[in-house]
Design an enzyme around this catalytic site. Structure first.
Site, short mmCIF file in Angstrom:
data_model
loop_
_atom_site.label_atom_id
_atom_site.label_comp_id
_atom_site.label_asym_id
_atom_site.label_seq_id
_atom_site.Cartn_x
_atom_site.Cartn_y
_atom_site.Cartn_z
N CYS A 1 0.81 -1.22 0.00
CA CYS A 1 0.00 0.00 0.00
C CYS A 1 0.84 1.27 0.00
O CYS A 1 0.31 2.36 -0.22
CB CYS A 1 -0.94 -0.01 1.20
SG CYS A 1 -2.06 -1.43 1.23
N HIS B 1 -3.17 7.03 1.99
CA HIS B 1 -3.64 5.74 1.53
C HIS B 1 -5.02 5.48 2.11
O HIS B 1 -5.23 5.63 3.32
CB HIS B 1 -2.64 4.65 1.95
CG HIS B 1 -3.20 3.27 1.87
ND1 HIS B 1 -3.82 2.78 0.74
CD2 HIS B 1 -3.24 2.27 2.81
CE1 HIS B 1 -4.20 1.54 0.97
NE2 HIS B 1 -3.87 1.21 2.21
N ASN C 1 -10.23 -0.16 0.10
CA ASN C 1 -8.77 -0.13 0.10
C ASN C 1 -8.26 -0.75 -1.20
O ASN C 1 -8.32 -1.95 -1.39
CB ASN C 1 -8.25 -0.93 1.30
CG ASN C 1 -6.74 -0.97 1.39
OD1 ASN C 1 -6.04 -0.69 0.43
ND2 ASN C 1 -6.23 -1.36 2.55
#
Length: 330
Positions: free
Chosen positions: A114, A255, A285
């Site tokens: 990520c 993020h 996500n």
């Protein structure tokens, strides 16, 4: 070799066609829209079909970024594909290069989960700063729906699929103002997608591990604790390197992992809610795609304008985390 500055001139994004809403997930696991929304801020996510590919999504996002930058695919010198879920275990950057027709470009994958897009931007900057390349395409793309356990509500409700891209170009100006990257492998076990081997005997004396991978596993409490503590610290360090105060930041772009994390980081930094970019509710996500996907949406919506200062930070598996302070536009 004389150092060269960097400007970020184009962005693009792409998501799969299928949309999986929270209400539909009740058929898969013991959950509810309220349970997911209150704990994560996610309402829906895009899910890639078996016919959609990571390289295909990455190529669509890349073409948009190239068009916005006002160049052609043949002008691209380097393609960095930040992904943890390539179509090919050997890497998918070259497939993206071929799809774009960017036949002059060097292409390779970069894996930092990520945090991948931030790591990719900083890596690209080193090539441009030293004068090696002039036009670099940085792509963040992931399809985690391939790797989640759809019977584990602690992980399957979190992830979505997508891609985002930016074009970074050499310039007399330098709009990548500061950065800081970190890693801590001692915490790897809190979030991983680990290799698992099935024993296969080749000869009497030689045994190999037949390769496969387990599902995504995560200790949510520890990952939250890590992010809430480490992300504000790394942003502070990047701001210090950029010689910019937090009051001068126009947008906080994190993020998109969990709305609680976004809120906690913003509060600790003293950044008001109206400066926090969040599209988590619509996409979940998307790992390395989340920052460029949210960036592209904000640019195309007219929120992010030329010379706006953005504090961006990625964090996740590895464990890795990092921040980049940059100005948008030429």
């Amino acid at each position: 070799m004389q150092n060269t500055g960097i400007i970020i001139t184009g962005s693009g994004s792409a998501v799969p066609a299928a949309c999986l809403e929270n209400s539909a997930m009740t058929a898969l696991v013991d959950t509810s829209d309220e349970w997911i929304t209150t704990r994560t801020g996610i309402k829906k996510r895009r899910i890639a079909s078996e016919k959609e590919s990571l390289s295909g999504l990455a190529a669509v996002a890349s073409l948009q970024a190239i068009a916005m930058a006002g160049i052609t695919a043949q002008d691209i010198d380097l393609i960095l594909l930040a992904t943890s879920t390539p179509d090919d275990l050997y890497g998918s950057a070259c497939k993206v290069q071929a799809a774009l027709g960017a036949n002059r470009a060097v292409a390779f994958d970069l894996t930092a989960a990520c945090s991948g897009f931030i790591f990719g931007m900083v890596t690209a900057a080193q090539y441009v700063n030293t004068g090696v390349f002039k036009n670099v395409l940085v792509v963040g793309a992931d399809i985690h729906s391939r790797w989640v356990n759809w019977q584990d509500r602690t992980t399957c409700v979190l992830f979505g699929d997508g891609a985002g891209a930016v074009v970074m170009q050499a310039s007399s100006s330098n709009n990548l103002l500061g950065f800081e990257l970190r890693s801590d492998g001692s915490q790897n076990h809190y979030l991983n997608l680990g290799y698992t081997a099935q024993s296969q005997q080749l000869t009497k004396d030689i045994t190999v591990g037949k390769g496969n991978y387990q599902h995504v596993t995560m200790n949510g409490k520890e990952v939250y604790r890590f992010a809430a503590q480490k992300v504000p610290e790394v942003i502070d360090k990047a701001l210090f390197r950029a010689n910019i105060s937090v009051e001068n930041v126009d947008w906080l772009l994190l993020h998109q992992a969990n709305q609680r994390i976004l809120d906690a980081v913003a509060q600790r930094l003293g950044i008001p809610d109206h400066k926090v970019i969040s599209n988590l509710a619509n996409y979940g996500n998307t790992s390395a795609a989340s920052i460029p996907l949210a960036l592209d949406e904000a640019v195309r919506a007219g929120k992010i304008k030329n010379n706006h200062i953005i504090a961006a930070s990625g964090f996740g598996a590895g464990l890795t985390w990092g921040a980049a302070i940059f100005k948008w536009g030429k």
